[in-house]
Design a protein around this motif. Structure first.
Motif, PDB file in Angstrom:
ATOM      1  N   SER A   1      46.062  18.182   2.632  1.00  0.00           N
ATOM      2  CA  SER A   1      47.051  19.249   2.787  1.00  0.00           C
ATOM      3  C   SER A   1      47.636  19.272   4.193  1.00  0.00           C
ATOM      4  N   SER A   2      48.338  18.230   4.540  1.00  0.00           N
ATOM      5  CA  SER A   2      49.028  18.188   5.825  1.00  0.00           C
ATOM      6  C   SER A   2      50.350  17.481   5.630  1.00  0.00           C
ATOM      7  N   GLU A   3      51.276  17.711   6.548  1.00  0.00           N
ATOM      8  CA  GLU A   3      52.582  17.092   6.481  1.00  0.00           C
ATOM      9  C   GLU A   3      52.541  15.721   7.153  1.00  0.00           C
ATOM     10  N   THR A   4      53.447  14.844   6.736  1.00  0.00           N
ATOM     11  CA  THR A   4      53.510  13.515   7.328  1.00  0.00           C
ATOM     12  C   THR A   4      54.126  13.581   8.722  1.00  0.00           C
ATOM     13  N   LEU A   5      53.460  12.979   9.680  1.00  0.00           N
ATOM     14  CA  LEU A   5      53.928  12.939  11.060  1.00  0.00           C
ATOM     15  C   LEU A   5      54.857  11.738  11.240  1.00  0.00           C
ATOM     16  N   THR A   6      56.043  11.994  11.759  1.00  0.00           N
ATOM     17  CA  THR A   6      56.981  10.918  12.082  1.00  0.00           C
ATOM     18  C   THR A   6      57.148  10.862  13.595  1.00  0.00           C
ATOM     19  N   GLY A   7      57.830   9.814  14.072  1.00  0.00           N
ATOM     20  CA  GLY A   7      58.044   9.688  15.509  1.00  0.00           C
ATOM     21  C   GLY A   7      56.808   9.255  16.266  1.00  0.00           C
ATOM     22  N   ILE A   8      55.970   8.432  15.633  1.00  0.00           N
ATOM     23  CA  ILE A   8      54.768   7.909  16.282  1.00  0.00           C
ATOM     24  C   ILE A   8      54.558   6.473  15.818  1.00  0.00           C
ATOM     25  N   SER A   9      54.065   5.629  16.713  1.00  0.00           N
ATOM     26  CA  SER A   9      53.739   4.254  16.353  1.00  0.00           C
ATOM     27  C   SER A   9      52.299   3.956  16.753  1.00  0.00           C
ATOM     28  N   PHE A  10      51.662   3.049  16.028  1.00  0.00           N
ATOM     29  CA  PHE A  10      50.282   2.635  16.298  1.00  0.00           C
ATOM     30  C   PHE A  10      50.234   1.124  16.484  1.00  0.00           C
ATOM     31  N   THR A  11      49.379   0.687  17.385  1.00  0.00           N
ATOM     32  CA  THR A  11      49.063  -0.735  17.519  1.00  0.00           C
ATOM     33  C   THR A  11      47.578  -0.850  17.865  1.00  0.00           C
ATOM     34  N   ALA A  12      47.031  -2.038  17.672  1.00  0.00           N
ATOM     35  CA  ALA A  12      45.631  -2.276  18.068  1.00  0.00           C
ATOM     36  C   ALA A  12      45.435  -3.770  18.296  1.00  0.00           C
ATOM     37  N   SER A  13      45.333  -4.158  19.547  1.00  0.00           N
ATOM     38  CA  SER A  13      45.042  -5.552  19.886  1.00  0.00           C
ATOM     39  C   SER A  13      43.528  -5.728  19.958  1.00  0.00           C
ATOM     40  N   ALA A  14      43.045  -6.895  19.551  1.00  0.00           N
ATOM     41  CA  ALA A  14      41.594  -7.138  19.540  1.00  0.00           C
ATOM     42  C   ALA A  14      41.290  -8.543  20.057  1.00  0.00           C
ATOM     43  N   PHE A  15      40.137  -8.677  20.733  1.00  0.00           N
ATOM     44  CA  PHE A  15      39.737  -9.935  21.342  1.00  0.00           C
ATOM     45  C   PHE A  15      38.234 -10.130  21.134  1.00  0.00           C
ATOM     46  N   LYS A  16      37.809 -11.397  21.102  1.00  0.00           N
ATOM     47  CA  LYS A  16      36.402 -11.671  20.760  1.00  0.00           C
ATOM     48  C   LYS A  16      35.820 -12.742  21.675  1.00  0.00           C
ATOM     49  N   ASN A  17      34.563 -12.543  22.031  1.00  0.00           N
ATOM     50  CA  ASN A  17      33.766 -13.552  22.714  1.00  0.00           C
ATOM     51  C   ASN A  17      32.387 -13.543  22.064  1.00  0.00           C
ATOM     52  N   ALA A  18      32.066 -14.626  21.328  1.00  0.00           N
ATOM     53  CA  ALA A  18      30.800 -14.682  20.581  1.00  0.00           C
ATOM     54  C   ALA A  18      30.689 -13.445  19.687  1.00  0.00           C
ATOM     55  N   SER A  19      29.679 -12.619  19.900  1.00  0.00           N
ATOM     56  CA  SER A  19      29.494 -11.437  19.044  1.00  0.00           C
ATOM     57  C   SER A  19      30.077 -10.168  19.658  1.00  0.00           C
TER      58      SER A  19
ATOM     59  N   MET B   1      43.476   3.879  12.168  1.00  0.00           N
ATOM     60  CA  MET B   1      43.866   4.809  13.230  1.00  0.00           C
ATOM     61  C   MET B   1      44.568   6.016  12.631  1.00  0.00           C
ATOM     62  N   GLY B   2      44.343   7.185  13.222  1.00  0.00           N
ATOM     63  CA  GLY B   2      44.991   8.391  12.734  1.00  0.00           C
ATOM     64  C   GLY B   2      45.337   9.334  13.874  1.00  0.00           C
ATOM     65  N   TYR B   3      46.397  10.103  13.672  1.00  0.00           N
ATOM     66  CA  TYR B   3      46.778  11.113  14.666  1.00  0.00           C
ATOM     67  C   TYR B   3      47.101  12.417  13.951  1.00  0.00           C
ATOM     68  N   LEU B   4      46.549  13.517  14.484  1.00  0.00           N
ATOM     69  CA  LEU B   4      46.850  14.864  14.000  1.00  0.00           C
ATOM     70  C   LEU B   4      47.681  15.572  15.058  1.00  0.00           C
ATOM     71  N   TYR B   5      48.944  15.852  14.724  1.00  0.00           N
ATOM     72  CA  TYR B   5      49.825  16.615  15.617  1.00  0.00           C
ATOM     73  C   TYR B   5      49.761  18.065  15.165  1.00  0.00           C
ATOM     74  N   ASN B   6      49.323  18.927  16.075  1.00  0.00           N
ATOM     75  CA  ASN B   6      48.913  20.274  15.696  1.00  0.00           C
ATOM     76  C   ASN B   6      49.571  21.334  16.585  1.00  0.00           C
ATOM     77  N   PRO B   7      50.926  21.452  16.533  1.00  0.00           N
ATOM     78  CA  PRO B   7      51.613  22.378  17.433  1.00  0.00           C
ATOM     79  C   PRO B   7      51.289  23.847  17.183  1.00  0.00           C
ATOM     80  N   GLN B   8      50.832  24.182  15.977  1.00  0.00           N
ATOM     81  CA  GLN B   8      50.473  25.566  15.674  1.00  0.00           C
ATOM     82  C   GLN B   8      49.012  25.872  15.992  1.00  0.00           C
ATOM     83  N   LYS B   9      48.322  24.865  16.520  1.00  0.00           N
ATOM     84  CA  LYS B   9      46.918  25.011  16.946  1.00  0.00           C
ATOM     85  C   LYS B   9      46.025  25.533  15.819  1.00  0.00           C
TER      86      LYS B   9
END
Length: 253
Positions: free
Chosen positions: A93-111, A212-220
């Motif tokens: 029960s929440s509205e869809t948030l627009t005006g936001i972008s997500f990225t996630a770069s990842a790197f590995k060394n052994a484990s 990844m998720g973001y909650l924009y909560n202007p009404q607190k």
């Protein structure tokens, strides 16, 4: 004689003014060159990890610097992990948030895996101290350390400014939440971006998702957050009107 002295003084002042202008211009040019050299150095470092040029170009300078600094602090040679992205929408029960972008770069060394979940407001927003950014890792990764940094920029600014560090104030076995006033409490709407780091250990599972998720909560409004048992996703449950956005990435290693 007095007239000559007066003219000489004027000439000296004019000469002094031009010298100051030249020195100031040289300082600006030197600073620009230094900044450009840092960016080129960071790009070269990421290229050595195997990160594709097109992915490097997608990173802004602040995020790139943060990632390079953290990778270097690990004292190892990390290799870039390829990924693909899929969208995930909220079913609660929440509205869809627009005006936001997500990225996630990842790197590995052994484990050891270093991951950088990042969000950025692409339109002006005004958090009021009750927002939340979170991410969860699939069962193939077990996180053990978190951190991050926040930047802000309003319509009068050409460059981003550091707003502070980010602390994971809700840590789970498979992920973390960064929430509250640390995500910003500006007096008016502006753009903000946050880059976080997650250091993890690789396991044997085939589930290599990052949600990844973001909650924009202007009404607190009050809310709860749940991390799925198998690392499959994050769910926000606000008690009133709030806005959420999610994105899932799948790592390939």
């Amino acid at each position: 004689m007095k007239e000559t002295t007066h003219h000489e003084k004027i000439k000296k002042h004019v000469l002094h003014f031009f010298i100051c202008c030249i020195l100031s211009l040289n300082m600006v040019i030197c600073n620009v060159k230094a900044d450009n050299n840092v960016v080129l150095s960071n790009k070269a470092y990421l290229l050595k990890t195997g990160m594709p040029q097109k992915e490097i170009e997608k990173l802004d300078d602040d995020v790139m610097q943060f990632i390079v600094d953290d990778l270097k602090s690990g004292g190892k040679h990390f290799e870039y992990i390829n990924s693909n992205i899929e969208n995930q929408i909220s079913i609660l029960s929440s509205e869809t948030l627009t005006g936001i972008s997500f990225t996630a770069s990842a790197f590995k060394n052994a484990s050891t895996i270093y991951i950088y979940p990042t969000y950025e407001f692409t339109s002006n927003k005004q958090p009021r101290g009750k927002d939340s950014f979170s991410f969860q890792l699939g069962a193939a990764m077990r996180p053990y350390e978190y951190g991050g940094k926040l930047w802000y920029k309003d319509n009068t600014m050409n460059d981003w400014k550091v707003g502070g560090t980010l602390t994971a104030n809700n840590q789970q076995l498979s992920g973390a939440e960064f929430s509250g006033s640390q995500l910003g409490t500006p007096d008016y709407a502006m753009k903000l971006k946050g880059v976080t780091y997650c250091h993890a250990t690789a396991g044997n599972s085939s589930d290599k998702r990052i949600v990844m998720g973001y909650l924009y909560n202007p009404q607190k409004t009050g809310y709860s957050i749940s991390f799925s048992y198998n690392g499959g996703g994050i769910s926000y449950s606000p008690s009133g009107t709030a806005y959420t956005a999610y994105k899932t990435m799948n790592l390939s290693y």
